[in-house]
Design a protein around this motif. Structure first.
Motif, PDB file in Angstrom:
ATOM      1  N   UNK A  54       0.828  -1.214   0.000  1.00 47.77           N
ATOM      2  CA  UNK A  54       0.000   0.000   0.000  1.00 47.77           C
ATOM      3  C   UNK A  54       0.861   1.263   0.000  1.00 47.77           C
ATOM      4  N   UNK A  55       1.882   1.274   0.861  1.00 52.67           N
ATOM      5  CA  UNK A  55       2.699   2.475   1.020  1.00 52.67           C
ATOM      6  C   UNK A  55       3.978   2.430   0.183  1.00 52.67           C
ATOM      7  N   UNK A  56       4.089   1.374  -0.653  1.00 46.55           N
ATOM      8  CA  UNK A  56       5.254   1.244  -1.530  1.00 46.55           C
ATOM      9  C   UNK A  56       6.560   1.264  -0.726  1.00 46.55           C
ATOM     10  N   UNK A  57       6.560   0.471   0.365  1.00 45.22           N
ATOM     11  CA  UNK A  57       7.734   0.372   1.230  1.00 45.22           C
ATOM     12  C   UNK A  57       8.446  -0.944   0.918  1.00 45.22           C
ATOM     13  N   UNK A  58       9.755  -0.913   0.726  1.00 46.26           N
ATOM     14  CA  UNK A  58      10.463  -2.177   0.478  1.00 46.26           C
ATOM     15  C   UNK A  58      10.459  -3.052   1.732  1.00 46.26           C
ATOM     16  N   UNK A  59      10.471  -4.340   1.542  1.00 45.70           N
ATOM     17  CA  UNK A  59      10.576  -5.264   2.683  1.00 45.70           C
ATOM     18  C   UNK A  59      11.935  -5.050   3.356  1.00 45.70           C
ATOM     19  N   UNK A  60      11.994  -5.135   4.696  1.00 46.45           N
ATOM     20  CA  UNK A  60      13.283  -4.965   5.390  1.00 46.45           C
ATOM     21  C   UNK A  60      14.295  -6.023   4.959  1.00 46.45           C
ATOM     22  N   UNK A  61      15.570  -5.649   5.015  1.00 44.76           N
ATOM     23  CA  UNK A  61      16.632  -6.611   4.721  1.00 44.76           C
ATOM     24  C   UNK A  61      16.706  -7.674   5.812  1.00 44.76           C
ATOM     25  N   UNK A  62      16.346  -7.292   7.037  1.00 46.18           N
ATOM     26  CA  UNK A  62      16.376  -8.245   8.156  1.00 46.18           C
ATOM     27  C   UNK A  62      15.360  -7.820   9.213  1.00 46.18           C
ATOM     28  N   UNK A  63      14.764  -8.804   9.899  1.00 48.17           N
ATOM     29  CA  UNK A  63      13.891  -8.550  11.049  1.00 48.17           C
ATOM     30  C   UNK A  63      14.588  -9.169  12.264  1.00 48.17           C
ATOM     31  N   UNK A  64      14.893  -8.346  13.259  1.00 43.22           N
ATOM     32  CA  UNK A  64      15.612  -8.825  14.444  1.00 43.22           C
ATOM     33  C   UNK A  64      14.696  -9.551  15.426  1.00 43.22           C
ATOM     34  N   UNK A 187      -8.771   4.972   0.798  1.00 46.20           N
ATOM     35  CA  UNK A 187      -9.853   4.047   0.449  1.00 46.20           C
ATOM     36  C   UNK A 187     -10.974   4.089   1.482  1.00 46.20           C
ATOM     37  N   UNK A 188     -12.201   4.098   0.989  1.00 46.02           N
ATOM     38  CA  UNK A 188     -13.364   4.036   1.872  1.00 46.02           C
ATOM     39  C   UNK A 188     -13.333   2.721   2.659  1.00 46.02           C
ATOM     40  N   UNK A 189     -13.478   2.774   3.998  1.00 45.98           N
ATOM     41  CA  UNK A 189     -13.523   1.515   4.764  1.00 45.98           C
ATOM     42  C   UNK A 189     -14.751   0.684   4.381  1.00 45.98           C
ATOM     43  N   UNK A 190     -14.646  -0.619   4.582  1.00 46.19           N
ATOM     44  CA  UNK A 190     -15.743  -1.536   4.210  1.00 46.19           C
ATOM     45  C   UNK A 190     -17.053  -1.184   4.888  1.00 46.19           C
ATOM     46  N   UNK A 191     -16.994  -0.631   6.100  1.00 50.50           N
ATOM     47  CA  UNK A 191     -18.220  -0.383   6.876  1.00 50.50           C
ATOM     48  C   UNK A 191     -18.887   0.955   6.552  1.00 50.50           C
ATOM     49  N   UNK A 256     -25.113   4.783  18.222  1.00 52.34           N
ATOM     50  CA  UNK A 256     -24.254   5.495  17.262  1.00 52.34           C
ATOM     51  C   UNK A 256     -22.761   5.306  17.560  1.00 52.34           C
ATOM     52  N   UNK A 257     -22.403   4.447  18.541  1.00 52.26           N
ATOM     53  CA  UNK A 257     -21.002   4.124  18.815  1.00 52.26           C
ATOM     54  C   UNK A 257     -20.640   2.839  18.083  1.00 52.26           C
ATOM     55  N   UNK A 258     -19.685   2.939  17.175  1.00 47.79           N
ATOM     56  CA  UNK A 258     -19.278   1.785  16.358  1.00 47.79           C
ATOM     57  C   UNK A 258     -17.832   1.424  16.669  1.00 47.79           C
ATOM     58  N   UNK A 259     -17.647   0.303  17.374  1.00 49.56           N
ATOM     59  CA  UNK A 259     -16.311  -0.199  17.673  1.00 49.56           C
ATOM     60  C   UNK A 259     -15.844  -1.040  16.490  1.00 49.56           C
ATOM     61  N   UNK A 260     -14.713  -0.670  15.912  1.00 48.98           N
ATOM     62  CA  UNK A 260     -14.197  -1.414  14.758  1.00 48.98           C
ATOM     63  C   UNK A 260     -12.738  -1.810  15.020  1.00 48.98           C
ATOM     64  N   UNK A 261     -12.259  -2.780  14.265  1.00 50.88           N
ATOM     65  CA  UNK A 261     -10.862  -3.200  14.395  1.00 50.88           C
ATOM     66  C   UNK A 261      -9.934  -2.112  13.841  1.00 50.88           C
ATOM     67  N   UNK A 262      -8.659  -2.127  14.256  1.00 51.22           N
ATOM     68  CA  UNK A 262      -7.697  -1.166  13.684  1.00 51.22           C
ATOM     69  C   UNK A 262      -7.702  -1.251  12.154  1.00 51.22           C
ATOM     70  N   UNK A 263      -7.582  -0.098  11.527  1.00 53.72           N
ATOM     71  CA  UNK A 263      -7.691  -0.008  10.059  1.00 53.72           C
ATOM     72  C   UNK A 263      -6.323   0.126   9.407  1.00 53.72           C
ATOM     73  N   UNK A 264      -6.257  -0.208   8.126  1.00 49.17           N
ATOM     74  CA  UNK A 264      -5.060   0.053   7.330  1.00 49.17           C
ATOM     75  C   UNK A 264      -4.861   1.555   7.159  1.00 49.17           C
ATOM     76  N   UNK A 265      -3.661   1.943   6.758  1.00 48.43           N
ATOM     77  CA  UNK A 265      -3.310   3.364   6.625  1.00 48.43           C
ATOM     78  C   UNK A 265      -4.248   4.105   5.670  1.00 48.43           C
ATOM     79  N   UNK A 266      -4.510   3.512   4.501  1.00 53.89           N
ATOM     80  CA  UNK A 266      -5.317   4.195   3.482  1.00 53.89           C
ATOM     81  C   UNK A 266      -6.777   4.332   3.922  1.00 53.89           C
ATOM     82  N   UNK A 267      -7.294   3.293   4.605  1.00 56.15           N
ATOM     83  CA  UNK A 267      -8.683   3.330   5.073  1.00 56.15           C
ATOM     84  C   UNK A 267      -8.833   4.296   6.253  1.00 56.15           C
TER      85      UNK A 267
END
Length: 360
Positions: A54-64, A187-191, A256-267
């Motif tokens: 989504x953010x056009x970020x390269x995968x890390x060379x290593x994950x510690x 992007x518009x969230x699914x909900x 009117x309170x809608x608890x939703x899961x954490x969203x992606x950056x674009x949503x």
């Protein structure tokens, strides 16, 4: 300086390093190479392949893979693993961003191995020593060689601490680089349709600081005030599972309170951009609302980003739940300040950082 090791430990770090990596990749006129190290400090289910795509970020060379444990255990694990990484892959400069544990731990390791350190977002201060991030900032800036700042105020903090002016580079805000680069892709969230959301007719809430979410009674009071004073408009609360459990224990609900899961950056940023207002205790979100011109209420007693108040759309209202009613009334009456854009928050901070690195 040809080789740079770039450190990221948590999701916001990747949003900050993404534009720096893009700016390095654009500079075909110089032989600047980087190695991206993910310390694994935060395990985040949203840090999937999709996030990097989504953010056009390269995968890390290593994950510690240094997630979990107490503050001390995590700091120690990162230091041990990063020392081995740095010995195996020598570098001319270690570049750290933000104020997470990885930022501090990797700075210490680099300096012990006589490697220079550059800090992106240097000089930011809340002056609140109860915040782990403030300790990380102070230790990192005590060791840093090159300071990249988001504002003149951050530079002044460094000068007051004895940093020589020629080591400070006012470059702007890399988080805004990422925001502006991706704004057309929000992007518009699914909900969106299910909750019958309309632009500027709903509120977004994000809370994560222990002072706000760990005590059930306090969280209940905050959410009750929000429910009662948003005029029946939808309140969208992307919530961390840990906070969700605390909220569930309070038994508080509202139509009117809608608890939703954490969203992606674009949503998430689509949701913020079209909200009537945001209620938060996050520093980064106050920067994004400032750029997007969205009213923002910060439920904290201090902020390390005062420019979002003096220039932007943010107001610090403290942690007393009773402060919410008058602030929300101003928003509903459309009586909120318009706000402006801080200097150099123009999407070109990373280019300035890379220009500085090349000159150095």
């Amino acid at each position: 300086m040809n080789k740079i090791t770039i450190i990221a430990g948590a999701r916001p770090n990747f949003m900050k390093i993404a534009p720096i990596i893009h700016a390095i990749n654009k500079r075909s006129d110089v032989s600047l190479t980087y190695r991206l190290v993910h310390t694994g400090q935060h395990f985040d289910e949203k840090m999937s392949h999709t996030f990097f795509q989504q953010l056009n970020i390269p995968e890390p060379h290593i994950n510690l893979n240094c997630g979990g444990g107490t503050q001390a255990e995590q700091t120690a694990a990162i230091m041990v693993a990063f020392e081995q990484e740095l010995l195996a892959h020598p570098t001319d400069l270690v570049l750290v961003v933000g104020d997470v544990t990885s930022t501090m731990a990797c700075s210490i390791v680099a300096k012990k191995l006589n490697v220079k350190v550059a800090h992106v977002e240097a000089g930011i201060r809340s002056f609140d020593m109860s915040m782990p991030e403030e300790i990380n900032r102070l230790v990192t800036d005590a060791l840093t060689d090159y300071f990249f700042t988001t504002t003149h105020w951050a530079g002044d903090n460094l000068k007051k601490a004895g940093v020589e002016e020629h080591k400070i580079f006012f470059v702007g805000n890399v988080m805004i680089d990422t925001l502006l680069a991706n704004r057309s892709k929000f992007k518009q969230p699914d909900f969106w349709s299910a909750f019958q959301l309309q632009p500027q007719s709903y509120f977004v809430v994000t809370l994560h600081r222990p002072a706000n979410v760990d005590e059930p009674d306090n969280l209940k009071q905050l959410v009750s005030e929000i429910i009662e004073n948003t005029n029946g408009k939808p309140v969208i609360f992307p919530i961390h599972p840990r906070t969700a459990k605390v909220l569930q224990s309070t038994g508080i609900t509202a139509n009117h309170l809608h608890i939703v899961e954490p969203l992606g950056y674009l949503e998430f940023n689509y949701l913020v951009e079209h909200a009537q207002a945001v209620i938060t205790d996050s520093g980064g979100i106050t920067e994004e609302t400032t750029i997007m011109g969205v009213p923002c209420l910060t439920l904290r007693d201090n902020t390390e980003r005062p420019e979002t108040i003096s220039i932007g759309t943010n107001e610090l209202i403290g942690t007393n739940p009773k402060a919410l009613k008058p602030a929300l009334q101003k928003i509903l009456n459309q009586d909120w300040k318009k706000g402006g854009i801080p200097e150099k928050w123009d999407g070109k901070a990373a280019e300035r950082i890379v220009d500085c690195l090349i000159k150095l």
